[in-house]
Design a protein around this motif. Structure first.
Motif, PDB file in Angstrom:
ATOM      1  N   ARG A  94       0.741  -1.477   0.115  1.00  0.00           N
ATOM      2  CA  ARG A  94      -0.084  -0.128   0.131  1.00  0.00           C
ATOM      3  C   ARG A  94       0.939   1.383  -0.032  1.00  0.00           C
ATOM      4  O   ARG A  94       0.539   2.321  -0.651  1.00  0.00           O
ATOM      5  CB  ARG A  94      -1.095  -0.104   1.105  1.00  0.00           C
ATOM      6  N   GLY A  95       1.852   1.083   0.788  1.00  0.00           N
ATOM      7  CA  GLY A  95       3.150   2.278   0.758  1.00  0.00           C
ATOM      8  C   GLY A  95       3.566   2.627  -0.763  1.00  0.00           C
ATOM      9  O   GLY A  95       3.381   3.880  -1.163  1.00  0.00           O
ATOM     10  N   LEU A  96       3.927   1.566  -1.114  1.00  0.00           N
ATOM     11  CA  LEU A  96       4.662   1.748  -2.599  1.00  0.00           C
ATOM     12  C   LEU A  96       3.375   2.174  -3.625  1.00  0.00           C
ATOM     13  O   LEU A  96       3.513   3.134  -4.510  1.00  0.00           O
ATOM     14  CB  LEU A  96       5.170   0.506  -3.069  1.00  0.00           C
ATOM     15  N   TRP A  97       2.099   1.718  -3.416  1.00  0.00           N
ATOM     16  CA  TRP A  97       1.129   2.116  -4.260  1.00  0.00           C
ATOM     17  C   TRP A  97       0.815   3.696  -4.059  1.00  0.00           C
ATOM     18  O   TRP A  97       0.713   4.584  -5.081  1.00  0.00           O
ATOM     19  CB  TRP A  97       0.007   1.093  -3.892  1.00  0.00           C
ATOM     20  N   LEU A  98       0.758   4.118  -2.864  1.00  0.00           N
ATOM     21  CA  LEU A  98       0.500   5.628  -2.683  1.00  0.00           C
ATOM     22  C   LEU A  98       1.547   6.176  -3.075  1.00  0.00           C
ATOM     23  O   LEU A  98       1.494   7.406  -3.876  1.00  0.00           O
ATOM     24  CB  LEU A  98       0.401   5.574  -1.239  1.00  0.00           C
ATOM     25  N   LEU A  99       2.793   5.924  -3.091  1.00  0.00           N
ATOM     26  CA  LEU A  99       3.853   6.837  -3.660  1.00  0.00           C
ATOM     27  C   LEU A  99       3.951   6.982  -5.192  1.00  0.00           C
ATOM     28  O   LEU A  99       4.213   7.982  -5.724  1.00  0.00           O
ATOM     29  CB  LEU A  99       5.200   6.178  -3.158  1.00  0.00           C
ATOM     30  N   HIS A 117       7.202  18.365 -14.995  1.00  0.00           N
ATOM     31  CA  HIS A 117       8.251  19.283 -14.761  1.00  0.00           C
ATOM     32  C   HIS A 117       8.885  19.237 -13.381  1.00  0.00           C
ATOM     33  O   HIS A 117       9.833  19.402 -13.039  1.00  0.00           O
ATOM     34  CB  HIS A 117       8.336  20.399 -15.436  1.00  0.00           C
ATOM     35  N   MET A 118       7.706  19.542 -12.591  1.00  0.00           N
ATOM     36  CA  MET A 118       8.107  19.778 -11.154  1.00  0.00           C
ATOM     37  C   MET A 118       7.255  18.666 -10.361  1.00  0.00           C
ATOM     38  O   MET A 118       6.019  18.718 -10.472  1.00  0.00           O
ATOM     39  CB  MET A 118       7.454  21.123 -10.758  1.00  0.00           C
ATOM     40  N   LEU A 119       7.747  18.026  -9.535  1.00  0.00           N
ATOM     41  CA  LEU A 119       7.128  17.047  -8.741  1.00  0.00           C
ATOM     42  C   LEU A 119       7.111  17.673  -7.194  1.00  0.00           C
ATOM     43  O   LEU A 119       8.062  18.116  -6.806  1.00  0.00           O
ATOM     44  CB  LEU A 119       8.101  15.571  -8.466  1.00  0.00           C
ATOM     45  N   PHE A 120       5.879  17.318  -6.639  1.00  0.00           N
ATOM     46  CA  PHE A 120       5.566  17.798  -5.457  1.00  0.00           C
ATOM     47  C   PHE A 120       5.605  16.517  -4.416  1.00  0.00           C
ATOM     48  O   PHE A 120       4.561  15.972  -4.547  1.00  0.00           O
ATOM     49  CB  PHE A 120       4.630  18.745  -4.952  1.00  0.00           C
ATOM     50  N   ALA A 121       6.622  16.466  -3.322  1.00  0.00           N
ATOM     51  CA  ALA A 121       6.262  15.400  -2.538  1.00  0.00           C
ATOM     52  C   ALA A 121       5.218  15.935  -1.351  1.00  0.00           C
ATOM     53  O   ALA A 121       5.857  16.583  -0.631  1.00  0.00           O
ATOM     54  CB  ALA A 121       7.604  14.923  -1.922  1.00  0.00           C
ATOM     55  N   GLN A 122       4.058  15.530  -1.129  1.00  0.00           N
ATOM     56  CA  GLN A 122       3.232  16.051  -0.329  1.00  0.00           C
ATOM     57  C   GLN A 122       2.730  15.028   0.699  1.00  0.00           C
ATOM     58  O   GLN A 122       3.323  14.265   0.893  1.00  0.00           O
ATOM     59  CB  GLN A 122       2.123  16.626  -1.193  1.00  0.00           C
ATOM     60  N   VAL A 123       1.391  15.109   1.076  1.00  0.00           N
ATOM     61  CA  VAL A 123       1.006  14.350   2.073  1.00  0.00           C
ATOM     62  C   VAL A 123       0.770  12.925   1.598  1.00  0.00           C
ATOM     63  O   VAL A 123       0.998  11.990   2.537  1.00  0.00           O
ATOM     64  CB  VAL A 123      -0.555  14.859   2.736  1.00  0.00           C
ATOM     65  N   ILE A 124       0.389  12.683   0.740  1.00  0.00           N
ATOM     66  CA  ILE A 124       0.502  11.158   0.093  1.00  0.00           C
ATOM     67  C   ILE A 124       1.673  10.344   0.166  1.00  0.00           C
ATOM     68  O   ILE A 124       2.051   9.391   0.546  1.00  0.00           O
ATOM     69  CB  ILE A 124      -0.305  11.108  -1.171  1.00  0.00           C
ATOM     70  N   TRP A 125       2.766  11.363  -0.304  1.00  0.00           N
ATOM     71  CA  TRP A 125       4.108  10.895  -0.120  1.00  0.00           C
ATOM     72  C   TRP A 125       4.625  10.628   1.343  1.00  0.00           C
ATOM     73  O   TRP A 125       4.926   9.537   1.616  1.00  0.00           O
ATOM     74  CB  TRP A 125       5.137  12.040  -0.557  1.00  0.00           C
ATOM     75  N   ALA A 126       4.019  11.406   2.204  1.00  0.00           N
ATOM     76  CA  ALA A 126       4.387  11.323   3.600  1.00  0.00           C
ATOM     77  C   ALA A 126       3.627   9.954   4.343  1.00  0.00           C
ATOM     78  O   ALA A 126       4.453   9.114   4.914  1.00  0.00           O
ATOM     79  CB  ALA A 126       4.081  12.543   4.522  1.00  0.00           C
ATOM     80  N   ILE A 127       2.490   9.732   3.715  1.00  0.00           N
ATOM     81  CA  ILE A 127       1.668   8.606   4.337  1.00  0.00           C
ATOM     82  C   ILE A 127       2.332   7.339   3.871  1.00  0.00           C
ATOM     83  O   ILE A 127       2.446   6.488   4.527  1.00  0.00           O
ATOM     84  CB  ILE A 127       0.264   8.665   3.933  1.00  0.00           C
ATOM     85  N   CYS A 129       5.506   6.838   2.863  1.00  0.00           N
ATOM     86  CA  CYS A 129       6.649   6.480   3.340  1.00  0.00           C
ATOM     87  C   CYS A 129       6.668   5.931   4.662  1.00  0.00           C
ATOM     88  O   CYS A 129       7.272   5.417   5.433  1.00  0.00           O
ATOM     89  CB  CYS A 129       7.727   7.839   3.444  1.00  0.00           C
ATOM     90  N   SER A 130       5.634   6.608   5.433  1.00  0.00           N
ATOM     91  CA  SER A 130       4.966   6.240   6.737  1.00  0.00           C
ATOM     92  C   SER A 130       5.023   4.762   6.940  1.00  0.00           C
ATOM     93  O   SER A 130       5.165   3.937   7.856  1.00  0.00           O
ATOM     94  CB  SER A 130       4.114   7.129   7.582  1.00  0.00           C
ATOM     95  N   MET A 131       3.817   4.631   5.755  1.00  0.00           N
ATOM     96  CA  MET A 131       3.523   2.719   5.897  1.00  0.00           C
ATOM     97  C   MET A 131       4.651   1.952   5.774  1.00  0.00           C
ATOM     98  O   MET A 131       4.809   0.891   6.147  1.00  0.00           O
ATOM     99  CB  MET A 131       2.449   2.817   4.695  1.00  0.00           C
TER     100      MET A 131
END
Length: 391
Positions: A94-99, A117-127, A129-131
Motif C-alpha cells: 500500500r505504501g509503494l502504491w501511494l508513492l 516538470h515539477m514533482l511535489f512530495a506532499q501528504v500522500i508521499w508522507a503517508i 513513506c510512513s507505511m
C-alpha cells in the motif's frame, strides 16, 4: 510461531467520523489555494485577518490527524491478518502504491502538467513513506508499545536536529531534504522536486498512532476517559513549552501590537516539518475529539462517516474537481490559458474571490462528492475484493 493480534471485528465509528471531518476540512484548504484572491500567506501576522488566519490554521489538524489515525487503523486491521508478515506486506504494498500515485495521477491533478516538470512530495508521499517505515517495524516483530515508543522518540526528539541544514551534506543534500528539511531539489535540466513534506517526524506520527490503536481493545468508557487525559495532557504540555519558548518549535512566538495577533502567534507553529508543538496542539485536540465522538451517532456523524470510510476515493477526485472547476471559471471570466499556466497553482493576475465565495465553493464540492463516496462506501461494505483495500 509468529505473533498475532486478536481481531477487532467491528469498525470504530469515532475513527471514521473524525477522519471524515478532517477530510472535509482538508478540502477547504485546497479550495482556498485555488480560489482565493489573497496574494500572501494567510499565516503572515503582518498582513492577515483573524478569519483568514483561522481558515488556514484549522486545516493544520488534517495531516497529523489522518496520519495518526492511519497508524491506528493499521493496528486494527493487523488483527485481521494471520501473521506479522502479512500485515507488514500489506503496508509495504500500500505504501509503494501511494508513492506511485503521488507522483502520477495526484501530481497531474495538482498541476495539470503532462510533462511532470515539477514533482511535489506532499501528504500522500508522507503517508506512503510512513507505511513503509511501519511495515519495517512490524516485520522486525516489535510489539505495538515498542513501535509507539519509536514514534514518540521521533516526535519529541526531531526538533533537536533543526540546526542541521541540507546544504551541509553537499551532494547528499537530497537525503536530508527527504528526511527533515522542506526544500527544492533540481534533479536535472528538465525535472525538479519540491519536498513539501519531509518524512520525519511523520513516520513517527503513524508509528505512535499504531501503538495508540491498542487502546481500542479497551471498553469504550475506559478508553474515552483515557483519551480525555491524553488529549488534555498534550495541550497542557504544548502550552507549557510554547508559552515559555522552551523547546519544540524553531520559531519562538513574539508579543504582537494587538492582543488577538499575540494569541495567533502562540498557536502558529511550524508544519513543514511538523514541530513537536504543532503535533501536541493538533493531536491533543484530535484525541479529545475521539473521546467526544465515542458515543455520538446521529445524522450528522453518519454524513461525516461516509467521507471517513473512503478517504482516498474522496481525496483524488476532490483535487481534480477543485482544479478543473477553477480553470473553467477563470477561462469563462476572460483569463487565458497562458496566464493560468504561468501562474501555476497561484492566483493568475487579478483572479480570485473573497473568503465567502471560497467557503461557498468548498461546500458545493464537498456536497457533490458525498454521493459517489456513499456509493463506494456501500460497494466496500458488500464486497471484499482485495483491490478495494487500495482505494
Amino acid at each position: 510461531m509468529e505473533a498475532t493480534l486478536p481481531p477487532i471485528k467491528q469498525r470504530i465509528q469515532s475513527i471514521d467520523t473524525l477522519r471524515g471531518i478532517i477530510m472535509i476540512i482538508m478540502a477547504l484548504d485546497h479550495v482556498r489555494d485555488f480560489y482565493t484572491n489573497v496574494p500572501f500567506d494567510p499565516l503572515d501576522l503582518s498582513k492577515t485577518t483573524p478569519w483568514l488566519f483561522l481558515t488556514r490554521w484549522i486545516t493544520h489538524f488534517c495531516a497529523p490527524t489522518f496520519i495518526f489515525l492511519s497508524g491506528t487503523s493499521a493496528f486494527l486491521s493487523h488483527g485481521k491478518r494471520a501473521t506479522k508478515n502479512e500485515a507488514a506486506g500489506f503496508l509495504l504494498k500500500r505504501g509503494l502504491w501511494l508513492l506511485f500515485l503521488e507522483f502520477t495521477i495526484i501530481e497531474f491533478g495538482w498541476l495539470l502538467d503532462p510533462g511532470f516538470h515539477m514533482l511535489f512530495a506532499q501528504v500522500i508521499w508522507a503517508i506512503g513513506c510512513s507505511m513503509l517505515f511501519l511495515a519495517l517495524l512490524i516485520w522486525l516483530n516489535l510489539k505495538p508499545g515498542t513501535i509507539a515508543i519509536v514514534g514518540l522518540v521521533l516526535i519529541f526528539g526531531h526538533n533537536s536536529l533543526d540546526s542541521i541544514k541540507a546544504s551541509s551534506f553537499g551532494h547528499f543534500q537530497l537525503l536530508w531534504l527527504i528526511l527533515h528539511q522542506q526544500g527544492f531539489y533540481q534533479i536535472n535540466s528538465y525535472e525538479s522536486v519540491f519536498l513539501l513534506y519531509p518524512i520525519v517526524p511523520w513516520i513517527g506520527v503513524m508509528a505512535a498512532g499504531y501503538g495508540f490503536g491498542t487502546f481500542f481493545k479497551w471498553e469504550p468508557k475506559a478508553r474515552q476517559a483515557l483519551f480525555v487525559k491524553i488529549g488534555l495532557g498534550c495541550l497542557a504540555l504544548f502550552l507549557m513549552l510554547r508559552i515559555f519558548n522552551i523547546y519544540g518549535d524553531p520559531f519562538p512566538w513574539e508579543q504582537q501590537h494587538v492582543w488577538w495577533k499575540t494569541i495567533l502567534a502562540v498557536i502558529k507553529c511550524q508544519k513543514y516539518p511538523p514541530s513537536l508543538l504543532y503535533l501536541l496542539m493538533t493531536l491533543g485536540v484530535s484525541i479529545l475529539a475521539l473521546a467526544g465522538l465515542e458515543h455520538v451517532n446521529n445524522w450528522l456523524t453518519r454524513i461525516f462517516t461516509v467521507y471517513g470510510r473512503v478517504p482516498f476515493f474522496y481525496y483524488v477526485p476532490h483535487i481534480y474537481l477543485v482544479h478543473i472547476s477553477q480553470v473553467i471559471i477563470a477561462l469563462s471570466m476572460g483569463f487565458t490559458v497562458k496566464e493560468l499556466i504561468a501562474a501555476g497553482n497561484g492566483n493568475p493576475g487579478k483572479w480570485g474571490f473573497d473568503l465567502p465565495v471560497v467557503y461557498l465553493v468548498w461546500i458545493i464540492i464537498v456536497v457533490i462528492l458525498y454521493f459517489p463516496c456513499r456509493w463506494f462506501m456501500k460497494v466496500k461494505q458488500r464486497r471484499k475484493d482485495w483491490w478495494l483495500s487500495y482505494l
